[in-house]
Design an enzyme around this catalytic site. Structure first.
Site, PDB file in Angstrom:
ATOM      1  N   CYS A  57       2.487   2.933  -3.232  1.00 42.84           N
ATOM      2  CA  CYS A  57       1.691   3.886  -4.023  1.00 42.84           C
ATOM      3  C   CYS A  57       1.246   5.085  -3.190  1.00 42.84           C
ATOM      4  O   CYS A  57       1.360   6.224  -3.607  1.00 42.84           O
ATOM      5  CB  CYS A  57       0.455   3.214  -4.603  1.00 42.84           C
ATOM      6  SG  CYS A  57       0.818   1.990  -5.876  1.00 42.84           S
ATOM      7  N   HIS A  58       0.710   4.787  -1.993  1.00 38.71           N
ATOM      8  CA  HIS A  58       0.071   5.853  -1.210  1.00 38.71           C
ATOM      9  C   HIS A  58       1.055   6.618  -0.337  1.00 38.71           C
ATOM     10  O   HIS A  58       0.698   7.657   0.205  1.00 38.71           O
ATOM     11  CB  HIS A  58      -1.022   5.257  -0.310  1.00 38.71           C
ATOM     12  CG  HIS A  58      -2.170   4.655  -1.059  1.00 38.71           C
ATOM     13  ND1 HIS A  58      -3.198   5.401  -1.585  1.00 38.71           N
ATOM     14  CD2 HIS A  58      -2.471   3.367  -1.369  1.00 38.71           C
ATOM     15  CE1 HIS A  58      -4.075   4.602  -2.182  1.00 38.71           C
ATOM     16  NE2 HIS A  58      -3.655   3.367  -2.073  1.00 38.71           N
TER      17      HIS A  58
ATOM     18  N   ARG B  92     -22.203  -5.346  12.583  1.00 38.59           N
ATOM     19  CA  ARG B  92     -23.126  -4.777  13.554  1.00 38.59           C
ATOM     20  C   ARG B  92     -24.546  -4.750  13.001  1.00 38.59           C
ATOM     21  O   ARG B  92     -25.515  -5.049  13.694  1.00 38.59           O
ATOM     22  CB  ARG B  92     -22.680  -3.364  13.930  1.00 38.59           C
ATOM     23  CG  ARG B  92     -23.464  -2.768  15.077  1.00 38.59           C
ATOM     24  CD  ARG B  92     -23.137  -3.528  16.360  1.00 38.59           C
ATOM     25  NE  ARG B  92     -24.102  -3.278  17.436  1.00 38.59           N
ATOM     26  CZ  ARG B  92     -25.256  -3.903  17.563  1.00 38.59           C
ATOM     27  NH1 ARG B  92     -25.632  -4.803  16.675  1.00 38.59           N
ATOM     28  NH2 ARG B  92     -26.055  -3.650  18.585  1.00 38.59           N
TER      29      ARG B  92
ATOM     30  N   CYS C 125       0.856  -1.201   0.000  1.00 40.10           N
ATOM     31  CA  CYS C 125       0.000   0.000   0.000  1.00 40.10           C
ATOM     32  C   CYS C 125       0.884   1.241   0.000  1.00 40.10           C
ATOM     33  O   CYS C 125       0.645   2.204  -0.716  1.00 40.10           O
ATOM     34  CB  CYS C 125      -0.884   0.028   1.229  1.00 40.10           C
ATOM     35  SG  CYS C 125      -1.818  -1.466   1.526  1.00 40.10           S
TER      36      CYS C 125
ATOM     37  N   CYS D  70     -35.154  -0.105  11.757  1.00 35.29           N
ATOM     38  CA  CYS D  70     -34.041   0.486  12.521  1.00 35.29           C
ATOM     39  C   CYS D  70     -34.550   1.715  13.266  1.00 35.29           C
ATOM     40  O   CYS D  70     -34.234   1.947  14.435  1.00 35.29           O
ATOM     41  CB  CYS D  70     -32.912   0.907  11.597  1.00 35.29           C
ATOM     42  SG  CYS D  70     -32.425  -0.302  10.375  1.00 35.29           S
TER      43      CYS D  70
ATOM     44  N   CYS E 275     -28.093  -6.630  14.298  1.00 39.89           N
ATOM     45  CA  CYS E 275     -29.390  -5.996  14.540  1.00 39.89           C
ATOM     46  C   CYS E 275     -30.468  -6.712  13.728  1.00 39.89           C
ATOM     47  O   CYS E 275     -31.580  -6.908  14.222  1.00 39.89           O
ATOM     48  CB  CYS E 275     -29.347  -4.520  14.146  1.00 39.89           C
ATOM     49  SG  CYS E 275     -29.188  -3.409  15.548  1.00 39.89           S
TER      50      CYS E 275
ATOM     51  N   CYS F 297      -8.555  -2.525  -4.389  1.00 37.92           N
ATOM     52  CA  CYS F 297      -7.160  -2.124  -4.581  1.00 37.92           C
ATOM     53  C   CYS F 297      -6.265  -3.348  -4.545  1.00 37.92           C
ATOM     54  O   CYS F 297      -5.341  -3.485  -5.348  1.00 37.92           O
ATOM     55  CB  CYS F 297      -6.756  -1.172  -3.445  1.00 37.92           C
ATOM     56  SG  CYS F 297      -5.884   0.292  -3.987  1.00 37.92           S
TER      57      CYS F 297
ATOM     58  N   CYS G 130     -36.273   1.791  16.842  1.00 37.06           N
ATOM     59  CA  CYS G 130     -35.427   1.861  18.035  1.00 37.06           C
ATOM     60  C   CYS G 130     -34.532   3.092  17.993  1.00 37.06           C
ATOM     61  O   CYS G 130     -34.493   3.876  18.932  1.00 37.06           O
ATOM     62  CB  CYS G 130     -34.544   0.618  18.146  1.00 37.06           C
ATOM     63  SG  CYS G 130     -35.440  -0.871  18.580  1.00 37.06           S
ATOM     64  N   HIS G 131     -33.784   3.265  16.918  1.00 32.89           N
ATOM     65  CA  HIS G 131     -32.668   4.216  16.942  1.00 32.89           C
ATOM     66  C   HIS G 131     -33.069   5.660  16.676  1.00 32.89           C
ATOM     67  O   HIS G 131     -32.313   6.574  16.989  1.00 32.89           O
ATOM     68  CB  HIS G 131     -31.583   3.765  15.968  1.00 32.89           C
ATOM     69  CG  HIS G 131     -31.020   2.422  16.333  1.00 32.89           C
ATOM     70  ND1 HIS G 131     -30.235   2.230  17.439  1.00 32.89           N
ATOM     71  CD2 HIS G 131     -31.160   1.204  15.754  1.00 32.89           C
ATOM     72  CE1 HIS G 131     -29.903   0.949  17.519  1.00 32.89           C
ATOM     73  NE2 HIS G 131     -30.454   0.300  16.525  1.00 32.89           N
TER      74      HIS G 131
END
Lengths: 262, 106
Positions: A81-82, A219, A78, A178, A223, A115, A181-182
């Site tokens: 290049c970066h 995550r 990585c 979602c 849920c 990449c 609740c949120h």
């Protein structure tokens, strides 16, 4: 594994309360937005704040090693290049971004996999593998403290709208969205756990329950299983659309990667 | 690849009490869980952590299956002399991982 079953049982009364129309629908007012970390116990907050005690830093450390590691047919790392990883400061705060080649949005993990296969000529790591999470965490960690700044790319707007619709659509056997609740019940508790406002500020993050680091998609999968819906496939368009909407919803909030959550 | 993070203050005054922290990435698999196919997942835990300061053992701990994954240990030392604070974790497969940090005492 008895925990998920126990959690489903406690979801049932909440579902009933929601069906009874006890909750007020609507978005969270901007001045009321809070990071998930503010819902945690002071001890867990201290763990996140201290880089020598934050277990997520173990993955940042691994990611730093992978950043320098040459891989694939190109024999390049990585860094070749970066350059220094500091050059990626702010990048994770702008993801998911629009990928002109495919004409679709792409998340940070997807970009790293792309990449790896296209530029490095190596086999991409599976999304939830230690290596993939470590490199994603390392890159996202460079943006810690910066505000989430979703790109003003008009071609992303239809996907954000899809994400908003997914966020507000009831799903699963418990028939909960979602937002139920949120958006509507974020100041409540679900059994012992805070419901929180679902702002993805710290991903990939270390969950004490997982005893490891995990992605936002993991995550979200959690849920979805919680409301007894069938989770979308890893890296699917639905998940990336949801991620786009969530990042838009959290625009301006600080990145915390690697976060710690209970 | 070893992943461990140790925190030792780089400098201290003689006689000062300093905080030492050490964390290592390890699954700490208890041996009590079953995999998706119903097969037992074999136990794989770190059993011992030893910390030496200037070559002498100053702290050690035994770990058991109840210790979480990626174990974190914090304790304090009295800074006596400049030297190396070294950590060695040994797991039940006999593998050892090491990490160290220098402390300058003035």
């Amino acid at each position: 594994m008895r925990r998920p079953a126990a959690r489903l049982l406690v979801l049932a009364p909440l579902a009933l309360a929601l069906l009874a129309g006890a909750a007020q629908a609507g978005d969270i007012a901007p001045h009321e937005r809070r990071s998930g970390s503010t819902f945690m116990a002071p001890e867990t907050q201290a763990m996140q704040a201290d880089d020598t005690g934050n277990p997520g830093m173990l993955w940042v450390l691994q990611g730093a090693g992978l950043w320098e590691q040459k891989a694939g047919a190109s024999g390049r790392s990585c860094a070749d290049c970066h350059g220094s990883a500091a050059s990626l400061r702010g990048v994770a705060a702008r993801y998911p971004a629009f990928d002109a080649a495919s004409g679709k949005p792409i998340d940070l993990s997807g970009r790293i996999r792309q990449c790896r296969s296209e530029r490095q000529g190596a086999t991409p790591w599976p999304r939830e593998s230690d290596e993939q999470l470590a490199l994603t965490t390392f890159v996202a960690h460079q943006s810690r403290g910066l505000p989430i700044t979703p790109p003003a790319e008009p071609r992303l707007d239809p996907y954000r709208e899809t994400g908003r619709q997914l966020f507000t659509s009831r799903m699963g056997q418990l028939d909960l969205s979602c937002a139920n609740c949120h958006d509507d019940n974020w100041n409540q508790r679900l059994a012992g756990s805070a419901v929180t406002q679902a702002h993805p500020t710290g991903y990939p993050l270390y969950r004490l329950e997982w005893q490891g680091i995990g992605s936002l998609q993991r995550r979200l999968r959690n849920c979805m299983i919680g409301v007894r819906a069938e989770p979308f496939a890893a890296g699917s368009e639905e998940f990336i659309a949801l991620e786009l909407y969530l990042m838009q919803r959290a625009a301006g909030m600080s990145m915390e990667t690697p976060g710690v959550r209970p | 690849m070893t992943r461990s993070l140790v925190s030792v203050p780089p400098t201290a005054r003689r006689g000062e009490i300093v905080d030492i922290r050490a964390m290592i990435a390890h699954p700490m698999e208890t041996g009590y869980r079953m995999g998706p196919n119903g097969a037992e997942i074999p136990r794989h835990i770190i059993t011992r952590l030893v910390c030496t300061y200037g070559g002498a053992e100053v702290f050690s701990a035994e770990f058991f299956p109840a210790v979480s994954a990626n174990p974190f240990v914090a304790f304090s030392l009295i800074a006596a002399e400049s030297g190396t604070v070294a950590f060695e974790w040994t797991d039940d497969e006999g593998q050892t991982e090491t990490a160290s940090a220098e402390i300058v005492v003035s």
